[in-house]
Write an enzyme that holds these catalytic residues in place. Structure first.
Site, mmCIF file in Angstrom:
data_model
loop_
_atom_site.group_PDB
_atom_site.id
_atom_site.type_symbol
_atom_site.label_atom_id
_atom_site.label_comp_id
_atom_site.label_asym_id
_atom_site.label_seq_id
_atom_site.Cartn_x
_atom_site.Cartn_y
_atom_site.Cartn_z
ATOM 1 N N ASP C 156 122.102 -100.243 71.083
ATOM 2 C CA ASP C 156 122.997 -99.135 70.725
ATOM 3 C C ASP C 156 124.206 -99.740 70.018
ATOM 4 O OD1 ASP C 156 124.914 -97.132 70.627
ATOM 5 O OD2 ASP C 156 125.007 -96.829 72.791
ATOM 6 N N GLU C 182 132.535 -95.166 66.500
ATOM 7 C CA GLU C 182 131.809 -94.135 67.249
ATOM 8 C C GLU C 182 132.029 -94.291 68.748
ATOM 9 O OE1 GLU C 182 128.308 -92.174 69.262
ATOM 10 O OE2 GLU C 182 128.967 -94.259 69.344
ATOM 11 N N GLU C 183 132.113 -95.536 69.219
ATOM 12 C CA GLU C 183 132.218 -95.795 70.655
ATOM 13 C C GLU C 183 133.617 -95.541 71.201
ATOM 14 O OE1 GLU C 183 129.713 -96.145 72.404
ATOM 15 O OE2 GLU C 183 128.138 -97.218 71.334
#
Lengths: 312, 312, 312
Positions: C156, C182-183
Site C-alpha cells: 500500500d 494520501e496517507e
C-alpha cells in the site's frame, strides 16, 4: 390549516434518494419543473448534466442569492450477510422497516440491533433472503397529516425541496440548487456554488433545510434562523438577514446550537467566498421515520424565503 | 528591550474580532494601511470587498510568497438563557470576564462552569440581564508588558497581525493576507490563496501565527519553525526554509508536534497546490486571557520573516 | 505464477517516500517513464512541476478517465529526544525496524512502545544517537515473494504505482495521476483533478490502491470493487463500472465497508464534480511491514483496469 400542495410533498417523499443515489429524485424534480414552469412568474434556466453529477440548478432572472435544498436522505447500505451500515446519521431503532431494490427485486425487512458484551452495536436486516451487497435501503414511506402537523420519514429534507419548489412559482431573481450528498460526505454544493459565482456573481446562499426542536427552538415558534450550529455564518451577512426578517413581521425564532451542520458547512470549508445562513422549520423525532413539523412553521418558512429572495 | 510600536499591538488587541465577526478588525487594519503606507518602502495594492468576505490582502511588487496572519480570535456565543457555546477552543476557566455588545448595549459577565453528575460541563454567563441570543463574547482586554514578556488575551493572533504590519514597512516583493475564521471552521484563506495564485503566481505561503510552549519549544529559544503539527508541510519547501534560516544566523527553534493546526492546514486540505510552513514565536497559557510571549522571540520572528520574504 | 516485472515493484518499494516527502519516488517514476515510454503503445504527455508540487500526471490520447495511484507511504516523524510521531496510520509494533536519513547520515533504529499508568502510549526510537528533529522514518524494506503471495512493507501503495505503470504500457486514452499525501492530510489530488477537468474534460476517476482483507473481502477473491468505505461513490457511476466488470468475466469481489478512505474521499470532499471509485487488490497485515497480497488478485486488478480504461 391545509398544507398547499401536500400531494407534491407526499410524492417526493415516496421517491428513494439515499445519499449517493439521487438520480431518481433529481429526474422527478426536473420533470416537475419542465411540466410546471409555464405557470410560473418567471421561467428558469435549467442547469444539470456533465459537471453537476446528480445536482440540478434553476436560475431565475439575475440572481444575487441561491437557495440550497438537498435532495438526498439518510439510510443504510447492506454489507456482508445482510449487515447494515449507516448512510448519514439515521437513528437506529429496533424494528424499523427498511425498503429498497436489488437484482432480485423489491427488498423489505426489519432493522435489528444486536449488542455484544462490550456494548458495541451490530445492525442487521431481518429479511427472508440475502440482499445484494451495497444495496441502499431507506425508511418505508409513511405520511401523516393532522390539523396542525405533518409527520413522515424524510421531512429532512423533502420538505426543503418542497419549499424550494413553492418558491420557484413566484421567483423573479434568484437561483435554486437541488444538491446531493448532504447527509454523507458533502458534495455537488461546491461545484454548483462555483458555477453560480463564476457565471452569475452569486455570493449569497440560504440553506433551505429542516432543523431540530431543542430547548431553544420549538414547534409553533415560526421558521428558525440559525445563528450558528457547529459552524458560524459570517456576522455581517447574518445581521443583514436579521434586519430583513425583523422588518418583515414574519414569525421566526433564533437558533444558537453547538452541533449539527448543513450544506452551509460545506460552503464554509470550501475555498469559495460565499456567505451562507441556515433557515428552516424545526422538526421533532429527527432522523427517524416519524419526523414531525408544525404546519404553520412551514408557512412562515416559505414567507420568509420569499421576502429574503426579494430583498437580500 | 522595548517592543517597538507596542501601542499598535495594544490597539489591535482591544478590537473585538471573534471568528465570523472580523469586520471591525479588518476595517482598523485597512485604515492603518491607508494612513501609513506613504511611509513604507513600497506601497501595496489593497485587495478586499466582494469575493473576499472580511479578509484583506496587501500585494507588494512582484510577490513570490504570501504571509498569512489570521485576524479572528476565539471566544463564546451566547446561547439560550445565557448559556455559553465555544467559538474555537478557548480554555474554560471559572471566573473569566467576558465582554461584548448586544441590542441593549455593553455586555460584561463572568464565565461559570457547572458540572453535572456525569462530569459533563455546562458553561453559563453570570450577568445581571439576559443577553441576546447569538451575541459573541471575548476575553476582556488586559495587556501587560514587562522587561522580558508581553502578556495579554489574544496574542494569538493579534501578535501575528502586528508582525505582519511591521513587515509591511519594508516589504518590496510579497503579499500579506489578513485572514478570517482560522479559529473556527477555516475560510477565506482558500479564496485569497487562489486569487494570489491566479493573478500573481504565488505558490508559497508562510503562516504568521503564534505557537505553543511545549517540552521541545521554549521561551527564549527564538522563533519556532514548525516541521509539523497535525499536518506536515512539504519537505522540499521546508528544507528550502531551513537552509535560509540556518544561513541567516537568526535564533530559531524547530517544532515537531502531533497536534494543532493553522491556516496551513486549510491550504493543505484544499485543492490548491500551495506550499505552506508555520513560523511563529511560542506562547504560554495558550487560549487563555493570559497568553504570554518572550519579547526577543517576537524580534527573531520579525527578523526571520524579513529574510525569508527576501530570499524564498 | 510469476509477477511480471517484480523487479520494478522491489525497486519502488526501496525508495523512501513518507507522506510530505515524495520528491524521490516522483523523480524515479518520471525517469522510468522517460526511459520506457518509447516501448509503449502510446507516448504520454508528462505534466509536473510548478502547480503540481511532487505529483506527476501522464496523459495518453484523449482521456475520459484518470487513474489515481498515491506515491506516499505511512511512517514516523522523529520528535523531541527521539520520540516518534505517526505519519498516517502505521500499526505500532514493538521492535519494528525503522530507517531514514538525517544530517549525520543513515538512521536505523527500533520502535519501542512505552505505556504509562493511564494506558497512554509513547513511541520512542531506540537508536545509539539523537536523531535530528523532524526526520522522517519508514519501515525497513523487506520484500518476499512466494509462489502465491508477495509480502513487503508498503504494498500500500507501491503496488498501486506498479499497477499504474503496467497499465501505461498499453494505455491509449486515459490519464494516470501519481498523487501525494494520501496517507496524511490529502493533497495534490484536487489540483491534478482540476487540471484534468479543465484541460481534458476528465470527470471520471478510478482509485488504484490496495484495500483490506476483511470478513467480506478475501485473498483469492479477485480484485475488489469498493461499493463504499467511509464515503460512497455515486451510484450511477458505480453501476456503470459494475456492468463493465460483470460483462468482462474478470474475477472480482464487492467491498462494502463502514470505514477507511482514499484519494476518492479527497475528491468527494472537494468542490470538483468528479466521479470516483476505489478498485484494488486486498491485502492482509495492513499498515505493517508485512503487507501481503495474493498474486492472482494483482493480475485481475491489472486486467480489470485495462478493460475499464477502454470501456468506461
Amino acid at each position: 390549516m391545509e398544507l398547499s400542495n401536500s400531494q407534491l410533498l407526499q410524492e417526493i417523499i415516496r421517491i428513494q434518494g439515499v445519499a449517493s443515489d439521487e438520480s431518481r429524485i433529481k429526474s422527478f424534480i426536473k420533470d416537475y419543473v419542465l411540466k410546471h414552469q409555464g405557470y410560473w412568474k418567471s421561467k428558469p434556466h435549467i442547469i444539470d448534466g456533465t459537471g453537476f453529477q446528480d445536482a440540478l440548478i434553476l436560475v431565475f432572472g439575475n440572481p444575487r442569492t441561491a437557495v440550497y435544498a438537498h435532495m438526498d436522505t439518510i439510510g443504510y447500505s447492506v454489507g456482508y450477510e445482510n449487515e447494515l451500515i449507516r448512510v448519514g446519521g439515521p437513528k437506529n431503532i429496533d424494528g424499523t422497516i427498511l425498503v429498497g431494490n436489488d437484482s432480485h427485486g423489491v427488498v423489505e425487512g426489519e432493522l435489528m440491533i444486536f449488542e455484544n458484551e462490550y456494548n458495541q452495536q451490530r445492525l442487521q436486516l431481518s429479511c427472508e433472503r440475502a440482499v445484494d451487497r451495497g444495496t441502499l435501503l431507506s425508511f418505508k414511506p409513511h405520511f401523516k397529516e393532522t390539523k396542525e402537523y405533518v409527520q413522515s420519514p424524510y421531512l429532512d429534507n423533502r420538505l426543503g425541496v418542497y419549499v424550494a419548489l413553492q418558491l420557484a412559482e413566484t421567483m423573479e431573481n434568484g437561483a435554486i440548487v437541488f444538491s446531493t450528498y448532504e447527509e454523507h460526505g458533502g458534495n455537488s454544493v461546491g461545484a454548483c456554488a462555483k458555477y453560480l459565482m463564476n457565471n452569475y456573481e452569486v455570493f449569497q446562499a440560504l440553506i433551505c433545510d429542516i432543523t431540530w426542536v431543542t430547548s431553544g427552538v420549538v414547534h409553533k415558534g415560526g421558521v428558525a434562523i440559525s445563528m450558528r450550529d457547529s459552524m458560524l455564518p459570517r456576522r455581517k451577512y447574518l445581521n443583514k438577514i436579521l434586519k430583513i426578517a425583523n422588518d418583515s413581521g414574519i414569525k421566526f425564532q433564533l437558533e444558537v446550537e453547538s452541533a449539527g451542520g448543513s450544506d452551509g458547512s460545506v460552503l464554509q470549508k470550501s475555498d469559495l467566498p460565499i456567505d451562507w445562513c441556515f433557515i428552516g422549520a424545526p422538526e421533532d423525532n429527527v432522523h427517524t421515520p416519524a419526523e414531525k413539523v408544525y404546519k404553520k412553521d412551514i408557512e412562515s418558512m416559505i414567507e420568509l424565503y420569499r421576502v429574503l429572495m426579494d430583498q437580500l
